[in-house]
Write an enzyme that holds these catalytic residues in place. Structure first.
Site, PDB file in Angstrom:
ATOM      1  N   CYS A 146      10.613   4.180   6.759  1.00  0.00           N
ATOM      2  CA  CYS A 146      10.644   4.687   5.406  1.00  0.00           C
ATOM      3  C   CYS A 146       9.936   6.220   5.816  1.00  0.00           C
ATOM      4  CB  CYS A 146      10.046   3.963   4.548  1.00  0.00           C
ATOM      5  SG  CYS A 146       8.502   3.454   4.983  1.00  0.00           S
ATOM      6  N   VAL A 156      17.599  -1.207  -5.760  1.00  0.00           N
ATOM      7  CA  VAL A 156      16.866  -2.494  -5.671  1.00  0.00           C
ATOM      8  C   VAL A 156      15.524  -2.377  -6.589  1.00  0.00           C
ATOM      9  CG1 VAL A 156      16.098  -4.587  -4.800  1.00  0.00           C
ATOM     10  CG2 VAL A 156      17.945  -3.631  -4.176  1.00  0.00           C
ATOM     11  N   GLY A 157      14.650  -1.443  -6.200  1.00  0.00           N
ATOM     12  CA  GLY A 157      13.549  -1.219  -6.914  1.00  0.00           C
ATOM     13  C   GLY A 157      13.553  -0.916  -8.240  1.00  0.00           C
ATOM     14  N   GLU A 201       7.609   0.254  -3.048  1.00  0.00           N
ATOM     15  CA  GLU A 201       7.592   1.383  -1.898  1.00  0.00           C
ATOM     16  C   GLU A 201       9.036   1.314  -1.693  1.00  0.00           C
ATOM     17  OE1 GLU A 201       5.351   2.962  -1.142  1.00  0.00           O
ATOM     18  OE2 GLU A 201       3.699   2.160  -2.176  1.00  0.00           O
ATOM     19  N   ASN A 211      13.483  -3.559   8.254  1.00  0.00           N
ATOM     20  CA  ASN A 211      12.861  -2.639   8.999  1.00  0.00           C
ATOM     21  C   ASN A 211      11.556  -2.770   9.858  1.00  0.00           C
ATOM     22  OD1 ASN A 211      11.603  -1.396   6.918  1.00  0.00           O
ATOM     23  ND2 ASN A 211      11.632   0.502   7.519  1.00  0.00           N
ATOM     24  N   GLY A 245      11.820  -1.625  -0.282  1.00  0.00           N
ATOM     25  CA  GLY A 245      12.971  -1.463   0.063  1.00  0.00           C
ATOM     26  C   GLY A 245      13.721  -0.202  -0.596  1.00  0.00           C
TER      27      GLY A 245
END
Ligand code: NAP
Ligand code: MG
Length: 482
Positions: free
Chosen positions: A283, A231-232, A249, A151, A227
């Protein structure tokens, strides 16, 4: 159509798989913009080893020398801002004006960190014997893997790379595949700026393959990720199991409170821009707006006037307010979230689907969407959508407004519009967000200030500004006695 390669050890290498991903233009998916490598874990390993070999000389270089590289990269990025911006727009859809702003912000971040290696970075502490010299200094982590989303395909990689390099680390960047053409331009900038081989490496490929391989690699000392939360969480687990430092983040569900004493027109302008610019794919985008009951009807009208005037279209068209969302999958996910919101009982005031203009049918477009009567337990009030969707809620007192703002697992950014210092301070003291604005939009960050969220929005570390030092260095305590 361009075909890009990995940048490893100062050279351009094809993926050992021999395969590539086609990156399509989300404004018209019939157009393939270019191809990026689908690398293998062996390619990731080669990049990590190159970064590991480059580390001793880079960490020994002075801050001034490291800063030279960042400054040269900044100047090249400024020179090429237009080309980089066009790459962003064609690859992920945001408007050319926003893409230009992002490219120039990337250059500004590089300039900021170019002098970071010359700033004080330790403490002198009085020793208990009164004579020894007791002080701290900062050591680089070592090899860092940077895993980034699509993004902000320039700003996010750069706000990780610049401090990583300034503090003496070597870097392997794994950009989002669907923003890889832009990331390849960043590799080119560093190469032409005179980056020593291995100090910066860029490996393209699927997140689960390459991101996973980097996270698990024993020679990677730190992983900085931006992301999704899913996934984090995986990255945190893998990194912590082997004792590597990590920083995450992730998502946001960012609230704005509009109080009865606010300048309502200005608040409506900034709520709409916070929610709709970049098709809501920030975000820090405004995702719900909580309005004092006394101002609710008037504010809903002001929002509607502005949202009706929004022109959706190709980001290359200067009349476009926001472009397509980034991919067909992203469009489907946003439309699904809209359907769910309607099923849960919210009232649709505007939008709710794909625009029907014939020239937009081949693109990943979503109408600007406004829901009213959103209730606190529903998905529209709690979950990140990452699309041009705004949820309107109502509160009768400030306690209720703050509770509604906090009613989510996320805590990235929040804002209040009010003319009252007391109201602003009450909100700021009680809202659960890492970044708070008073009379400003939730989106938009200052690169010289700490950036990050509370709750599930981040792993509690901060990026940007001098806060980046905490992640990209270790503290060493030294005592010298005579
Ligand atoms: P994503 O799917 O989590 O992808 C982010 C990066 O992780 C991509 O490079 C992706 O690679 C890679 N990846 C995917 N699976 C992986 C795995 N198993 N191991 C290691 N890496 C893996 O997120 P996204 O869809 O690109 O971005 C949207 C999300 O980012 C939203 O939730 C948004 O809120 C968040 N975001 C947060 C911030 C912030 O600063 N807080 C800023 C921007 C965006 P591929 O995509 O190439 O497979
Ligand atoms: Mg993804």
């Amino acid at each position: 159509m361009e075909t890009r390669l990995n940048y490893i050890d100062g050279g351009w290498t094809p993926p050992s798989s021999g395969t590539y991903a086609d990156n399509v233009n989300p404004a018209d998916v019939r157009e393939t913009v270019g191809r990026v490598p689908l690398s293998t874990p062996e390619d990731a390993d080669a990049a990590v080893r190159a970064a590991h070999r480059a580390l001793p000389a880079w960490r020994a270089a002075s801050g001034a020398v490291r800063g030279e590289l960042l400054l040269r990269a900044a100047l090249l990025l400024e020179e090429r801002a237009e080309d980089v911006a066009r790459s962003i727009t064609r690859e992920m859809g945001k408007t050319l004006a926003e893409a230009r702003g992002e490219a120039l912000r990337g250059a500004a971040i590089l300039k900021y960190y170019a002098s970071e290696g010359l700033r004080a970075n330790g403490e002198h502490i009085p020793a208990s014997d009164g004579t020894s010299l007791l002080f701290t200094k900062r050591l680089p982590l070592g090899v860092v893997a940077l895993i980034t989303p699509w993004n902000f395909p320039v700003a996010i990689p750069i706000w990780k790379m610049a401090p990583a390099l300034a503090y003496g680390n070597t870097v392997v960047l794994k950009p989002a595949t669907n923003a890889g053409l832009t990331a390849a331009r960043l590799a080119e900038l560093f190469d032409e700026a005179g980056c020593p081989p291995g100090v910066v490496n860029v490996v393209h490929g699927s997140g689960s393959d390459i991101g996973g391989a980097l996270t698990a690699h024993p020679l990677v000392d730190g992983v900085s990720f931006t992301g999704s939360n899913a996934v984090g969480a995986r990255i945190a687990r893998i990194a912590s199991e082997r004792g590597a430092k990590y920083q995450l983040e992730m998502g946001g569900k960012n609230a704005v409170v509009v109080w009865g004493d606010a300048e309502l027109e200005r608040a409506a302008d900034l709520v709409v821009s916070g929610a709709m610019k970049s098709a809501g794919q920030k975000c820090t985008a405004t995702s719900k707006v909580i309005v004092a009951a006394s101002a609710k009807e008037r504010f809903a009208q002001l929002l509607l006037e502005r949202i009706r005037a929004i022109r959706v279209g190709d980001g290359m068209d200067p009349n476009t307010y926001f472009g397509p969302v980034a991919t067909p999958a992203q469009r489907d996910a946003v439309l699904q979230a809209i359907r769910r919101g309607a099923e849960e009982g919210a009232r649709l005031l505007h939008g709710g689907g794909a625009p029907d203009r014939p020239e937009l049918q081949a693109g990943c477009y979503v109408e600007p969407t406004l829901f009213d009567r959103v209730t606190p337990e529903t998905s529209l009030a709690r979950e990140e959508i990452f699309g041009p969707v705004l949820a309107l809620m109502e509160a009768t007192d400030l306690d209720e407004a703050i509770a509604l703002a906090n009613g989510t697992e996320y805590g990235l950014s929040a804002a209040i519009f009010t003319g009252s210092l007391k109201t602003a301070m009450t909100f700021a003291n009680r809202v659960e967000a890492g970044m708070i604005k008073v009379n400003g939009e939730t989106a938009g960050v200052e690169y010289q200030a700490p950036f990050g969220g509370l709750k599930k929005s981040s792993s509690h570390s901060r990026e940007q500004g001098r806060a980046a030092m905490e992640f990209f260095t270790h503290t060493q305590t030294i005592s010298i006695s005579v």
